[in-house]
Design an enzyme around this catalytic site. Structure first.
Site, PDB file in Angstrom:
ATOM      1  NE  ARG A 122      47.309  32.199  31.669  1.00  0.00           N
ATOM      2  CZ  ARG A 122      47.573  30.908  31.706  1.00  0.00           C
ATOM      3  NH1 ARG A 122      47.719  30.269  32.768  1.00  0.00           N
ATOM      4  NH2 ARG A 122      47.442  30.232  30.378  1.00  0.00           N
TER       5      ARG A 122
ATOM      6  CE1 TYR B 159      37.871  49.134  50.068  1.00  0.00           C
ATOM      7  CE2 TYR B 159      38.113  46.810  48.890  1.00  0.00           C
ATOM      8  CZ  TYR B 159      38.014  48.195  48.827  1.00  0.00           C
ATOM      9  OH  TYR B 159      37.755  48.640  47.575  1.00  0.00           O
TER      10      TYR B 159
ATOM     11  CG  ASP C  95      43.147  44.743  53.836  1.00  0.00           C
ATOM     12  OD1 ASP C  95      44.285  45.101  53.657  1.00  0.00           O
ATOM     13  OD2 ASP C  95      42.150  44.519  53.067  1.00  0.00           O
TER      14      ASP C  95
ATOM     15  CE  LYS D 281      43.715  51.910  48.172  1.00  0.00           C
ATOM     16  NZ  LYS D 281      43.459  50.709  47.939  1.00  0.00           N
TER      17      LYS D 281
END
Ligand code: PLP
Length: 389
Positions: free
Chosen positions: A52, A105, A177, A202
């Site tokens: 982590r 978005y 973004d 993406k």
């Protein structure tokens, strides 16, 4: 400064030994002595310690992104939304104000309007297409200005450099973004923004098989974001990090080919507009695009998404959509397969027809995310779907 726990730019790995990096899934790692255990647990040293806190595969990918973006470093997350929400949450306090573009978005606006406001952050909207409006909005201080370009699904462009300059002069951090156009198509940090976020799901993944996100920027801004990631456990896991490393060498080739196909498809569809078979087509490098001049300044190409307005409103668009044979009916973008969505049914379904119209999103709009099939194949698919509808 101590060595950060996230990746910083480094040269490409050696050609000696295995060319594909090992995948290290171990969640923990044995240390040589008490002092090493202490230092790694305290986050003073990167390396294999506890997953982590950071791991080799993740840092290797972060280093590539940091170099690609020209950033001090990059911090990888389990999704684009984990990255964007972390960048905001790590820096905001109760009473702060965020200026959020109307054209952003839906996941980002959902997080800001549902969660940030719950913690006493004020979220005000501005149009990323109205620079003067942003100047007025910043008459009151804001901690963040959040925006994207190209804008989904209209493919209008925000003036990235102007917005970054105005925000900086007002003391606000810009969070941009960059999902729709990663470098080299668009270098948002070089244009002046402070932090760039990507849904690596993406283009960075590119094969529709990885969910991931990343934030790149300066050490000063990334430090708190990495701390948030460590405390919340939103880190990217080694397996998707390895897949992102696998996808890395083909990123520029895929982007170039997909972008060239998108431009060619848009040019072909413009002929269908001329012949009255389509209402409109939008793509940043088309000769009739309202932001063509801006595209030439801030982009290298127009990206890989084309927006087409089909005749007959939503019923007409549905008929064409349902007849597509080579373009998959699926959300997302940036993969090797071309994908089609109807924003009125997906990303902008929560708006009324009238609200969509005012946002420049007619109900007949079809968004095509261009893959690697080739422009001729895609053009033929749209045309056969139109002819039979
Ligand atoms: N930003 C943009 C522009 C997106 O299109 C998406 C996803 O579609 C996201 C952020 C969120 O990314 P993820 O789905 O990886 O959380």
């Amino acid at each position: 400064m101590q060595e950060p726990l996230y990746g910083t730019p480094h040269a490409h790995s050696s050609l000696l030994g295995p060319l594909s990096p090992p995948l290290i899934r171990s969640t923990t790692a044995g240390q040589p002595d008490a002092e090493t255990l202490r230092a790694m647990g305290a986050g003073e040293r990167p390396g294999e310690f506890y997953q982590r806190l950071g791991h080799t595969n993740g840092r290797a990918w972060e280093s590539l992104v940091a170099g690609w973006e020209g950033a001090d470093g990059a911090v990888a997350f389990s999704s684009g939304m984990a990255a964007i929400s972390a960048a905001l949450a790590a820096h905001l306090r109760t009473g702060d104000r965020v200026l959020l573009a109307e054209e952003i978005y839906g996941g980002t606006s959902g997080f800001a309007l549902t969660d940030l406001v719950r913690f006493g952050v004020t979220v005000d909207r501005f149009s990323a297409l109205d620079v003067e409006g942003l100047v007025r909005a910043l008459a009151r201080p804001a901690k963040f200005v959040v925006f994207e370009s190209p804008i989904n699904p209209t493919l209008r462009l925000a003036d990235i450099g102007a917005i970054a300059r105005i925000a900086r002069a007002a003391g606000a951090i810009t969070l941009f973004d960059g999902t729709f156009a990663p470098p080299p198509v668009q270098r948002a940090l070089a244009l002046g923004v402070d932090l760039v976020a990507h849904s690596a799901t993406k283009f960075f993944g590119g094969h529709s098989d990885v969910l991931a996100g990343v934030i790149a920027g300066s050490h000063a801004l990334l430090g708190p974001i990495e701390g948030w990631r460590r405390r919340t456990g939103a880190i990217l896991a080694p397996d998707p990090a390895w897949l992102l490393l696998r996808s890395w060498p083909t990123l520029p080739l895929r982007l170039a080919a997909q972008q060239a196909a998108a431009h060619a498809l848009a040019m072909g569809l413009l002929e269908d507009v001329g012949a009255g078979r389509l209402v409109a087509v939008s793509y940043p490098t088309l000769p009739n695009h309202p932001d063509l001049a801006l595209a030439k300044v801030q982009m290298h190409g127009g990206g890989c998404v084309v927006a087409v307005e089909l005749p007959g409103g939503l019923p007409g668009a549905k008929r064409v959509f349902d007849r597509l044979q080579r373009i998959a009916r699926a959300p997302s973008l940036g993969g090797v397969e071309s994908l089609a969505t109807l924003p009125a049914y997906t990303t902008h379904a929560a708006l009324t027809t009238e609200q969509r119209r005012r946002a420049g999103i007619p109900d007949g709009l079809l968004r095509i995310a261009v893959g690697l099939e080739g422009a001729d194949v895609l053009l033929a698919d749209v045309r056969q779907a139109l002819a039979g509808a």
